[in-house]
Design a protein around this motif. Structure first.
Motif, PDB file in Angstrom:
ATOM      1  N   VAL A   1      -1.610   3.217   2.092  1.00  0.00           N
ATOM      2  CA  VAL A   1      -1.835   4.153   1.033  1.00  0.00           C
ATOM      3  C   VAL A   1      -1.847   5.371   1.765  1.00  0.00           C
ATOM      4  O   VAL A   1      -1.381   6.300   1.419  1.00  0.00           O
TER       5      VAL A   1
ATOM      6  N   ILE B   1      -5.398  -3.404  -6.630  1.00  0.00           N
ATOM      7  CA  ILE B   1      -6.444  -2.592  -6.047  1.00  0.00           C
ATOM      8  C   ILE B   1      -8.028  -3.398  -6.194  1.00  0.00           C
ATOM      9  O   ILE B   1      -8.756  -3.720  -5.426  1.00  0.00           O
TER      10      ILE B   1
ATOM     11  N   PHE C   1       1.468   2.877  -3.225  1.00  0.00           N
ATOM     12  CA  PHE C   1       0.262   3.534  -4.033  1.00  0.00           C
ATOM     13  C   PHE C   1      -0.310   4.805  -3.385  1.00  0.00           C
ATOM     14  O   PHE C   1      -1.376   4.584  -2.784  1.00  0.00           O
ATOM     15  N   PRO C   2       0.328   5.902  -3.484  1.00  0.00           N
ATOM     16  CA  PRO C   2      -0.241   7.154  -3.091  1.00  0.00           C
ATOM     17  C   PRO C   2      -1.269   7.292  -3.894  1.00  0.00           C
ATOM     18  O   PRO C   2      -1.435   6.895  -5.141  1.00  0.00           O
ATOM     19  N   MET C   3      -2.464   8.303  -3.477  1.00  0.00           N
ATOM     20  CA  MET C   3      -3.287   8.364  -4.261  1.00  0.00           C
ATOM     21  C   MET C   3      -3.149   9.212  -5.755  1.00  0.00           C
ATOM     22  O   MET C   3      -3.833   8.929  -6.631  1.00  0.00           O
TER      23      MET C   3
ATOM     24  N   LEU D   1      -2.176   6.503  -7.969  1.00  0.00           N
ATOM     25  CA  LEU D   1      -3.467   6.094  -8.529  1.00  0.00           C
ATOM     26  C   LEU D   1      -4.166   6.565  -9.747  1.00  0.00           C
ATOM     27  O   LEU D   1      -4.745   6.229 -10.583  1.00  0.00           O
TER      28      LEU D   1
ATOM     29  N   GLY E   1       0.906  -1.293  -0.222  1.00  0.00           N
ATOM     30  CA  GLY E   1       0.044   0.011  -0.185  1.00  0.00           C
ATOM     31  C   GLY E   1       0.774   1.333  -0.141  1.00  0.00           C
ATOM     32  O   GLY E   1       0.554   2.005  -0.674  1.00  0.00           O
ATOM     33  N   THR E   2       2.086   1.319   0.692  1.00  0.00           N
ATOM     34  CA  THR E   2       2.782   2.341   0.769  1.00  0.00           C
ATOM     35  C   THR E   2       3.403   2.854  -0.646  1.00  0.00           C
ATOM     36  O   THR E   2       3.910   4.009  -0.807  1.00  0.00           O
TER      37      THR E   2
ATOM     38  N   SER F   1      -7.390  10.409   4.755  1.00  0.00           N
ATOM     39  CA  SER F   1      -6.034  11.229   4.255  1.00  0.00           C
ATOM     40  C   SER F   1      -6.173  12.386   4.607  1.00  0.00           C
ATOM     41  O   SER F   1      -5.071  13.125   4.144  1.00  0.00           O
TER      42      SER F   1
ATOM     43  N   LEU G   1      -5.115  -0.241   2.688  1.00  0.00           N
ATOM     44  CA  LEU G   1      -5.346   1.103   3.091  1.00  0.00           C
ATOM     45  C   LEU G   1      -4.725   1.657   3.887  1.00  0.00           C
ATOM     46  O   LEU G   1      -4.280   3.169   3.812  1.00  0.00           O
TER      47      LEU G   1
ATOM     48  N   LEU H   1     -10.443   6.236   3.071  1.00  0.00           N
ATOM     49  CA  LEU H   1      -9.504   7.044   2.220  1.00  0.00           C
ATOM     50  C   LEU H   1      -9.900   8.749   2.257  1.00  0.00           C
ATOM     51  O   LEU H   1      -9.259   9.424   2.244  1.00  0.00           O
TER      52      LEU H   1
ATOM     53  N   GLU I   1       0.567   8.970   1.714  1.00  0.00           N
ATOM     54  CA  GLU I   1       0.183  10.288   1.632  1.00  0.00           C
ATOM     55  C   GLU I   1       0.897  11.385   2.379  1.00  0.00           C
ATOM     56  O   GLU I   1       0.878  12.550   2.343  1.00  0.00           O
TER      57      GLU I   1
END
Length: 420
Positions: free
Chosen positions: A272, A179, A96-98, A101, A93-94, A222, A269, A218, A276
């Motif tokens: 993710v 995902i 895949f920052p938004m 994505l 997950g780390t 976030s 998650l 998220l 951020e």
């Protein structure tokens, strides 16, 4: 579970230092780590992916391999596997920052959706034709629709293809695919635990639960959690930062488990959200050793939980499912990329890369099905065989695709991106 005491009977002074739960955990953990170290050394010498060594190590120490089991309590192995899933998916997950994505591109999104759902449906109907149960077919189909990102990236790096246009496309597709796989797994687990009632309403409710959880985490997470992580990071106290990060990972895994989803969903998650923060680079360095240790434990536990006595009965179905997954992914990925005006060579190489290896997430999917009691005991050894075979064959398949030469004007962009 009587079989787990046989080692103690053979070597009472050494293998029975105590009879409490702590003694069982210490002995089993020691066995896992020692056998893992030996197998890593062997696979390194043979230049094979470590996941193969881990699975074989698990088979060797497990209760289903004669003459006796080296582990005393399978519940310990299950607990260690759960920890392995959490750490493995958290570190994934780390990556895949938004922002990443959002940047994978429409073509990656379209291809990933089409090939994941297309492969899932094709493999599901073939598994049904082979007389697997409904849920066995579903979880097998999802597992076989996932490409191993870890194995594929390592092979591309070794072959010097990581900067190719096909590799860039492949990585974008696997981001979306990972995902999708975690989301579909959460839905399948939710449906499987709803008293076996598979109705449109059940599916809609399950999708709603997953969507609400993912969206809520998220959206709200976030806004606040990255700030908490950055505050811990500004103290320059790495122990504090690590504990805060692990608190998020295990906390969200616990919440996910509590509402009937996989711990993998919550852990992913959490990763993710950490991605951020401004402290993500330090967080990744701090958690990588934990990831390596616990992912090793996870793969070993998968091997230990395989009843290899069932493997001979399922060699033919496993072979058919490997070809079904390979063929469907190759045709769907290549076909969509060609329709999107991607040159023939790039499309073909991307198709081969997406079709080659099954690995970490495929095993997480089947373990998830086992955890909710949705699948039979045969599925884990079948997927173990598939993982070992496809992981072993992946370097040869990708190397073959790298040697393909198509002499036409449309292939020039792909040729220009070869590293010098």
């Amino acid at each position: 579970m009587n079989h787990t005491a046989s080692v103690g009977t053979l070597f009472p002074q050494f293998f029975n230092p105590g009879s409490g739960p702590v003694d069982f955990i210490v002995q089993d953990f020691a066995v896992v780590m020692i056998v893992a170290a030996v197998m890593i050394a062997i696979t390194y010498k043979l230049k094979q992916p470590m996941v193969i060594g881990y699975i074989v190590a698990g088979i060797l120490i497990g209760p289903y391999t004669p003459p006796f089991s080296l582990v005393r309590d399978l519940s310990t192995i299950n607990v260690l596997a759960e920890l392995g899933i959490i750490m493995l998916l958290f570190v994934v997950g780390t990556e895949f920052p938004m922002a990443k994505l959002r940047s994978v591109g429409r073509i990656s999104l379209v291809v990933a959706l089409a090939e994941t759902l297309g492969t899932l449906l094709i493999v599901f109907f073939i598994a049904q034709f082979l007389d697997f149960t409904f849920y066995d077919s579903l979880f097998l189909a999802l597992a076989l629709s996932i490409t191993s990102t870890v194995v594929t990236v390592r092979i591309l790096e070794e072959l010097g293809m990581i900067k190719d246009r096909s590799s860039t496309l492949l990585l974008g597709i696997t981001v979306v695919e990972d995902i999708l796989a975690i989301s579909i797994l959460a839905v399948l687990q939710s449906v499987a635990t709803s008293n076996g009632e598979l109705s449109p309403l059940t599916i809609v409710i399950s999708i709603g639960i997953v969507g609400a959880f993912v969206g809520g985490v998220l959206f709200l997470g976030s806004r606040y959690l990255p700030k908490v992580i950055d505050r811990a990071g500004r103290t320059n106290d790495y122990a504090l930062l690590l504990i805060v990060i692990l608190g998020f990972a295990f906390g969200l895994a616990f919440v996910a488990k509590g509402i009937g989803l996989s711990v993998a969903t919550g852990a992913f998650l959490a990763g993710v959200l950490v991605a951020e923060s401004n402290s993500v680079a330090v967080a990744r360095i701090l958690t990588l050793p934990l990831r390596d240790m616990f992912s090793a434990i996870f793969f070993i536990s998968i091997g230990a939980l395989m009843d290899i006595r069932l493997v001979p009965d399922y060699i033919v179905p496993a072979t058919i499912l490997i070809f079904a997954s390979f063929g469907s992914k190759l045709m769907i990925v290549t076909g969509i990329l060609l329709r999107a005006k991607i040159d023939n060579l790039t499309a073909l190489r991307t198709g081969f890369g997406m079709s080659a290896a099954k690995g970490e997430l495929s095993l997480v999917v089947v373990k998830g099905g086992q955890d909710v009691g949705a699948i039979t005991s045969a599925i884990l050894p079948i997927l173990g065989v598939i993982t070992i075979v496809t992981t072993f064959m992946a370097p040869y398949i990708i190397r073959f695709s790298s040697r393909i030469k198509l002499h036409e004007s449309g292939d020039k962009p792909a040729e220009e991106e070869k590293p010098g």
